[in-house]
Design an enzyme around this catalytic site. Structure first.
Site, PDB file in Angstrom:
ATOM      1  N   GLU A  71      72.122  79.738  13.104  1.00  0.00           N
ATOM      2  CA  GLU A  71      70.955  78.907  12.833  1.00  0.00           C
ATOM      3  C   GLU A  71      71.323  77.904  11.745  1.00  0.00           C
ATOM      4  OE1 GLU A  71      71.435  82.026  10.177  1.00  0.00           O
ATOM      5  OE2 GLU A  71      70.820  82.332  12.275  1.00  0.00           O
ATOM      6  N   ASP A  72      70.624  76.784  11.704  1.00  0.00           N
ATOM      7  CA  ASP A  72      70.853  75.783  10.668  1.00  0.00           C
ATOM      8  C   ASP A  72      70.446  76.325   9.297  1.00  0.00           C
ATOM      9  OD1 ASP A  72      71.665  74.124  12.672  1.00  0.00           O
ATOM     10  OD2 ASP A  72      69.946  72.763  12.576  1.00  0.00           O
ATOM     11  N   VAL A  73      70.880  75.636   8.273  1.00  0.00           N
ATOM     12  CA  VAL A  73      70.565  76.022   6.900  1.00  0.00           C
ATOM     13  C   VAL A  73      69.065  76.208   6.708  1.00  0.00           C
ATOM     14  CG1 VAL A  73      70.587  75.214   4.505  1.00  0.00           C
ATOM     15  CG2 VAL A  73      72.615  74.930   5.922  1.00  0.00           C
ATOM     16  N   LYS A 217      65.834  71.067  17.783  1.00  0.00           N
ATOM     17  CA  LYS A 217      65.408  69.905  16.998  1.00  0.00           C
ATOM     18  C   LYS A 217      65.534  68.624  17.824  1.00  0.00           C
ATOM     19  CE  LYS A 217      66.793  71.987  12.588  1.00  0.00           C
ATOM     20  NZ  LYS A 217      67.748  71.938  11.458  1.00  0.00           N
ATOM     21  N   GLU A 290      73.652  70.792  10.285  1.00  0.00           N
ATOM     22  CA  GLU A 290      73.994  72.184  10.524  1.00  0.00           C
ATOM     23  C   GLU A 290      75.266  72.476   9.761  1.00  0.00           C
ATOM     24  OE1 GLU A 290      74.384  74.926  14.506  1.00  0.00           O
ATOM     25  OE2 GLU A 290      75.218  72.926  14.486  1.00  0.00           O
TER      26      GLU A 290
END
Length: 291
Positions: A71-73, A217, A290
């Site tokens: 997952e992204d930050v 996104k 990301e």
């Protein structure tokens, strides 16, 4: 402290593999150390928080952290968590007891607010290879996203959401990750979407079930036409963007749930995320890269 099921020391040639699942509750934590041009960009990571606790109890030469996706930050990992594996290379022991694994799990869950772990257990290299590969191609994922739109929502918008079933979209490699990924066109499937209203008629919550590897996104904001059809094209005559995103489920039956689990609270998969956002979110805002 008793570390071994068998007190015989290993030859320091075979690795030990610890698997489990993690939840991430922070929107400011990367999965692995984020290093750009030799400079570390964030103080900690999911990897650090897990591996550092293992290192207190088991000595080894090197550790390698892997997970089924990332997952992204700024994205939370909720639900039952994301499967991960830590390979301990050239360990000074040839086994780790269930008691020690439970202690590691409990220590992380007691002292850390950013992540939780569950179902820590040992596995073998062959299983890791198979499961990580399956995780890349066969799993589906569920997301919950707070979105915004530059016009008032209508009942027709919600009808369009409900009509989506196994929609194939095409996504070029997102601009935000082009610096480290090849330029490709990736067909992905949006299996279904449901939507909820909020008190603000320019904001709404969607829950999506998608094929593994879908860029959520970019599906929402379109990535300047690189992801199509996107949410704005589906809704029609509007611009849409994403404010906050949670992964709420990864449909993968690995690792197995342990018979006895430590009592550690986790956030529910239906956690409302709209309260975390600011009311003045601009539709042109983009998320961090990301890691």
């Amino acid at each position: 402290m008793k570390l071994l099921l068998n007190s015989k020391m290993s030859s320091k040639e075979e690795s030990i593999y610890i698997v489990g699942r993690y939840n991430k509750f922070s929107r400011n934590l990367c999965q692995t150390p984020w290093i750009i041009d030799g400079v570390r960009r964030m103080e900690s990571s999911v990897q650090d928080l897990i591996v550092n606790e293992i290192e207190k109890r088991v000595k080894y030469e090197k550790a390698k952290f892997s997970a089924c996706g990332r997952e992204d930050v700024d994205v939370r990992m909720l639900g039952d968590g994301r499967p991960f594996v830590v390979e301990l290379m050239k360990p000074e022991v040839n086994n780790i007891s269930d008691q020690v694994l439970d202690e590691i799990e409990q220590e992380i869950n007691t002292n850390c607010t950013e992540i939780k772990v569950r179902d820590l257990q040992l596995t073998v290299k062959e299983e890791v290879k198979v499961q990580l590969k399956l995780g890349e191609t066969d799993k589906t994922k569920r997301y919950r996203a707070l979105c915004c739109i530059n016009r008032p929502l209508t009942e027709m918008d919600f009808q369009k959401f409900q009509s989506i079933k196994d929609l194939t979209i095409n996504q070029k490699t997102p601009i935000r990750v082009l610096h480290r990924r090849s330029l490709l066109n990736r067909p992905r499937v949006i299996h279904r979407i449901s939507a909820e209203k909020t008190e603000d008629d320019h904001k709404f919550i969607i829950e999506l079930t998608t094929e593994a590897g879908t860029y959520i996104k970019e599906f929402v904001h379109g990535d300047f036409g690189r992801s199509t059809p996107n949410l704005a094209e589906i809704m029609g005559d509007c611009r849409t963007d994403i404010i906050e995103l949670d992964v709420i489920a990864i449909t993968m039956d690995w690792p197995k749930t342990k018979a006895i689990k430590s009592a550690t609270p986790t956030e529910g998969t239906k956690a409302k995320i709209e309260n975390d956002c600011t009311n003045d979110f601009p539709c042109t805002k983009r998320f961090k890269h990301e890691n």
